[in-house]
Design a protein around this motif. Structure first.
Motif, PDB file in Angstrom:
ATOM      1  N   LYS A 138       0.832  -1.206   0.000  1.00 46.54           N
ATOM      2  CA  LYS A 138       0.000   0.000   0.000  1.00 46.54           C
ATOM      3  C   LYS A 138       0.866   1.256   0.000  1.00 46.54           C
ATOM      4  N   TYR A 139       1.970   1.225   0.739  1.00 42.35           N
ATOM      5  CA  TYR A 139       2.854   2.392   0.791  1.00 42.35           C
ATOM      6  C   TYR A 139       3.539   2.619  -0.558  1.00 42.35           C
TER       7      TYR A 139
ATOM      8  N   VAL B 214      -0.284   2.774  -3.490  1.00 44.98           N
ATOM      9  CA  VAL B 214      -1.322   3.802  -3.353  1.00 44.98           C
ATOM     10  C   VAL B 214      -0.744   5.120  -2.833  1.00 44.98           C
ATOM     11  N   TYR B 215       0.014   5.053  -1.729  1.00 42.32           N
ATOM     12  CA  TYR B 215       0.526   6.287  -1.127  1.00 42.32           C
ATOM     13  C   TYR B 215       1.518   6.987  -2.054  1.00 42.32           C
ATOM     14  N   LEU B 216       2.374   6.206  -2.687  1.00 41.14           N
ATOM     15  CA  LEU B 216       3.380   6.813  -3.556  1.00 41.14           C
ATOM     16  C   LEU B 216       2.739   7.387  -4.820  1.00 41.14           C
TER      17      LEU B 216
ATOM     18  N   GLY C 224      -0.286   8.614  -4.930  1.00 41.13           N
ATOM     19  CA  GLY C 224      -0.911   9.853  -4.482  1.00 41.13           C
ATOM     20  C   GLY C 224       0.099  10.975  -4.318  1.00 41.13           C
ATOM     21  N   ALA C 225       1.289  10.640  -3.804  1.00 42.85           N
ATOM     22  CA  ALA C 225       2.336  11.658  -3.671  1.00 42.85           C
ATOM     23  C   ALA C 225       2.775  12.163  -5.039  1.00 42.85           C
TER      24      ALA C 225
ATOM     25  N   ASP D 168       4.664  14.469   6.473  1.00 47.08           N
ATOM     26  CA  ASP D 168       3.841  13.379   7.009  1.00 47.08           C
ATOM     27  C   ASP D 168       4.171  12.053   6.326  1.00 47.08           C
ATOM     28  N   LEU D 169       4.332  12.098   5.016  1.00 49.39           N
ATOM     29  CA  LEU D 169       4.666  10.866   4.298  1.00 49.39           C
ATOM     30  C   LEU D 169       6.021  10.324   4.734  1.00 49.39           C
TER      31      LEU D 169
ATOM     32  N   ASN E 173       5.628   8.588   8.041  1.00 49.91           N
ATOM     33  CA  ASN E 173       4.918   7.316   7.915  1.00 49.91           C
ATOM     34  C   ASN E 173       5.792   6.248   7.264  1.00 49.91           C
ATOM     35  N   PHE E 174       6.527   6.624   6.222  1.00 53.12           N
ATOM     36  CA  PHE E 174       7.408   5.658   5.572  1.00 53.12           C
ATOM     37  C   PHE E 174       8.522   5.215   6.520  1.00 53.12           C
TER      38      PHE E 174
ATOM     39  N   LYS F 132       7.028   2.813   9.089  1.00 51.97           N
ATOM     40  CA  LYS F 132       6.710   1.517   8.500  1.00 51.97           C
ATOM     41  C   LYS F 132       7.972   0.719   8.211  1.00 51.97           C
TER      42      LYS F 132
END
Length: 300
Positions: free
Chosen positions: A218-219, A222-224, A226-227, A256-257, A260-261, A264
């Motif tokens: 997901k990181y 999806v997250y990447l 979105g970034a 924030d990213l 979170n990274f 994780k």
């Protein structure tokens, strides 16, 4: 005893030590080999253009053909070196789909052979130029990686999954780098580099233990993605009309990213350590059942 002088205006006084995330994406970076002598390959055949337009139609066609072949060989050489560097930087990687440097060697020989044909006519000289050009280019720049690179104990299916995710993530990072350059904001570029360094730490962690891919997908997906989209939108907006509020929101998003990274990645590394402890305990129990007694330090 001598004492080092320091004050509030000293360069190192009161400066907190850098954390890994503050060192930017240059941490662990190496100088690319796609420069210097590779760039010379683009300039070396240019005299053929002058020769082409100072002779008859046959020589014109031959010289322009040789020029095109040599320029294409130079481009393939540079792309092949970049692909090899990306291959060498990863622990799990697929071989390049196209052997660019090998094709470049053949095109170099072809270009030199055609240029020799334009100068010497039909003789042994063009063949000699072609063979020597192919061989020397191959010796100078080497061959392309010819096999996939994985890890022991990892099946090919799992290695392919990791390689695909890493390729996709690197594509997102490259798109973000290309987009942020349009904004012309050095602080935003530096902030993005720190995030990219953190993301690559996670990529290396997943390559070390492909079992972490499920937890990190997901990181890295999806997250990447979105970034990347947010970076493109910010760059377009900032290039048209700088907006301090939008800039602050974008920088806060990157911060924030990054947090979170980082969290994780640490969790993935902790899970790997826990798995190792479990395997050691299982091995110790099996050995004890077989009558082999080990000291704690033997398997610690």
């Amino acid at each position: 005893m001598s004492k080092r002088y320091g004050g509030k205006f000293s360069p190192e006084e009161g400066r907190p030590p850098q954390t890994p995330s503050e060192r930017g994406s240059f941490r662990g970076a190496r100088r690319t080999r796609a420069g210097g002598r590779v760039n010379l390959l683009f300039f070396a055949p240019l005299p053929l253009a002058a020769r082409a337009f100072g002779s008859g139609p046959t020589e014109l066609a031959l010289n322009l053909t040789a020029l095109g072949a040599l320029l294409l060989a130079a481009w393939l050489t540079r792309e092949g070196i970049l692909a090899q560097e990306a291959y060498e930087a990863r622990k799990i990687a697929r071989r390049p789909a196209i052997p660019r440097k090998m094709f470049a060697s053949l095109l170099t020989g072809l270009g030199l052979g055609v240029a020799g044909l334009a100068t010497s006519g039909v003789s042994a000289a063009p063949l000699i130029y072609a063979v020597l050009g192919t061989a020397l280019h191959g010796f100078a720049f080497g061959l392309d990686p010819l096999k996939d690179k994985g890890m022991e104990g990892v099946d090919s299916f799992q290695s392919d999954r990791v390689a695909r995710v890493v390729d996709q993530a690197e594509g997102y990072l490259k798109a973000m780098t290309d987009a942020i350059k349009r904004a012309g904001d050095r602080q935003a570029e530096a902030r993005l580099e720190r995030l990219q360094s953190t993301v690559r730490d996670m990529l290396r962690t997943v390559e070390d233990d492909p079992r972490d891919l499920t937890a990190a997908r997901k990181y890295l997906g999806v997250y990447l993605m979105g970034a990347r989209d947010a970076t493109i939108k910010f760059a377009d907006l900032h290039a048209r009309a700088p907006n301090p509020q939008a800039r602050d929101k974008y920088l806060a998003l990157l911060a924030d990213l990054e947090q979170n990274f980082t969290a994780k990645t640490r969790a993935l590394m902790a899970d790997s350590t826990t798995d190792l402890d479990i395997e050691i305990e299982v091995l110790r129990d099996r050995l004890e059942r077989e009558g082999v007694h080990l000291e704690t330090r033997d398997l610690a």
